[in-house]
Design a protein around this motif. Sequence first.
Motif, PDB file in Angstrom:
ATOM      1  N   VAL A   1     155.226 124.620  89.787  1.00  0.00           N
ATOM      2  CA  VAL A   1     155.177 122.946  90.612  1.00  0.00           C
ATOM      3  C   VAL A   1     154.303 122.534  90.578  1.00  0.00           C
ATOM      4  O   VAL A   1     153.742 121.346  89.964  1.00  0.00           O
ATOM      5  N   ASP A   2     152.605 123.788  91.136  1.00  0.00           N
ATOM      6  CA  ASP A   2     152.072 123.016  91.081  1.00  0.00           C
ATOM      7  C   ASP A   2     150.941 122.500  89.855  1.00  0.00           C
ATOM      8  O   ASP A   2     150.912 121.696  90.484  1.00  0.00           O
ATOM      9  N   VAL A   3     151.105 122.970  88.828  1.00  0.00           N
ATOM     10  CA  VAL A   3     150.663 123.025  87.755  1.00  0.00           C
ATOM     11  C   VAL A   3     150.542 121.290  86.831  1.00  0.00           C
ATOM     12  O   VAL A   3     149.928 121.186  86.965  1.00  0.00           O
ATOM     13  N   LEU A   4     152.097 121.287  87.793  1.00  0.00           N
ATOM     14  CA  LEU A   4     152.343 120.014  87.326  1.00  0.00           C
ATOM     15  C   LEU A   4     152.134 118.436  88.664  1.00  0.00           C
ATOM     16  O   LEU A   4     152.281 117.868  87.764  1.00  0.00           O
ATOM     17  N   ARG A   5     152.331 118.968  89.627  1.00  0.00           N
ATOM     18  CA  ARG A   5     151.991 118.796  89.983  1.00  0.00           C
ATOM     19  C   ARG A   5     150.293 117.635  90.152  1.00  0.00           C
ATOM     20  O   ARG A   5     149.980 116.529  90.695  1.00  0.00           O
ATOM     21  N   ASP A   6     149.450 118.136  89.636  1.00  0.00           N
ATOM     22  CA  ASP A   6     148.013 118.307  89.224  1.00  0.00           C
ATOM     23  C   ASP A   6     147.932 117.838  88.241  1.00  0.00           C
ATOM     24  O   ASP A   6     146.208 117.459  87.729  1.00  0.00           O
TER      25      ASP A   6
END
Lengths: 255, 255
Positions: B59-64
């Motif tokens: 989800v960190d990839v999505l958030r960024d």
Amino acid sequence: MDKPEILNHVRVVLSHTTHPGNIGAAARAMKTMGLRDLYLINPRHFPDRQADAMAAGAVDVLRDAVVCSSLDEALQGVTLVAGMSARVRDISQEVFAPREAMPLLVQQAMRQPVALLFGTEMSGLTNQELARCQFMVRIPANPSYTSLNLAAAVQLIGYELRLASGQEECALPEVCPASAEQVERFFRHMEDTLTEIGFLRAQQSTKLMQKLRRLYARARLEQEEINILRGILTVTTDFNARHGVIESNEMILKK
Amino acid sequence: MDKPEILNHVRVVLSHTTHPGNIGAAARAMKTMGLRDLYLINPRHFPDRQADAMAAGAVDVLRDAVVCSSLDEALQGVTLVAGMSARVRDISQEVFAPREAMPLLVQQAMRQPVALLFGTEMSGLTNQELARCQFMVRIPANPSYTSLNLAAAVQLIGYELRLASGQEECALPEVCPASAEQVERFFRHMEDTLTEIGFLRAQQSTKLMQKLRRLYARARLEQEEINILRGILTVTTDFNARHGVIESNEMILKK
């Protein structure tokens, strides 16, 4: 053998898959790479609408999938089992990268059915499943996040398999690999005999048998070799039985 | 440039993605391969719960992720664009297989940011998008079903990119191979024992020992395994010796 036929000898076995969407997505991944033999061991939900939806144009692979209630059933007739693993384990079975492993699988699939064994989404392969694998395949991944989706792993392995199946055939010695059932019978025979002569004792027997399994898995036994090894076991047992002497024996590992 | 930095120079651009689940699954695929720069051109739904669910631990990839309203915006600062295509097109751009294309991309990414451009699920890249690509990448697939899922394509391309970037030192399990002398001592021990229990008899013994040698040579024995196998042989001999019974025995290979 024709290239498509090689891929027809490769069975994709998904064990205890939790999410039906993953089964569908795996079927789609398989079909894009020319694989079609799908075996499902006790899937939580199957058949399932979500599986169909995720399969897209590969519902035929789902329709022809074989649902099994045991590992033995799923591996029947298979001569080589490659297990998928994301983790490093205690009992270090031989581990290959997909690019190393798929040519081995293709070589074998030219002659006999082979299987790719995938464990559950959460926990991967069980120890029982691991014990049935001749070697493990680990997909190279980001060390801080190795969690490939199940269908993504099927896609990747199928891709490497497809590429490997198109490679030049190398001249191999003729071999007659033993089937999974023959190998299992050999291991049971060995365990019985080693127990009888007092080599295996309750506490260490599981660990020792795992080590022996790992050794013989690496060798990828042929039928004739199994006959020889079982012949040795039989002579050992017959010899003891005739003299009616079964007694406990010191385990001598340190010599 | 460090190896991880190369992957930080590779931007994954998803254009007009329809299903948010595919965006999440693509993010997961990216992270497993060490990629983290995600650009989204006019996604139909984003952010989205299904995207988060499919991203799992990524989800960190999505958030960024950078959401863009145009192709220009998504490709800003990029010096090389590789387009993904499942189809052969009129516009005859240069087409490479992933294994050919990713080393080209890595070379460039050592110096400048590069992009991998993925079109919509249904129709792929538009002509305008194609025109911006220096070359196309086509994943080898079953000619009768080439329809890879978007995230599966991202997984595969990311995998080839990771291998091309030289990230992988193959992590092999620790092994302690036995020395040639240890192996020889084991074979002599085995031959003695098999003779003693009546398994080996003069005529066939050379041939049988050859077959056994071939088997164990294939397995490439480790020290610990030799200890175990010699332990078994010792138990067998001790057992027989204690009972003072060494006699001729029928060889049972047919069982």
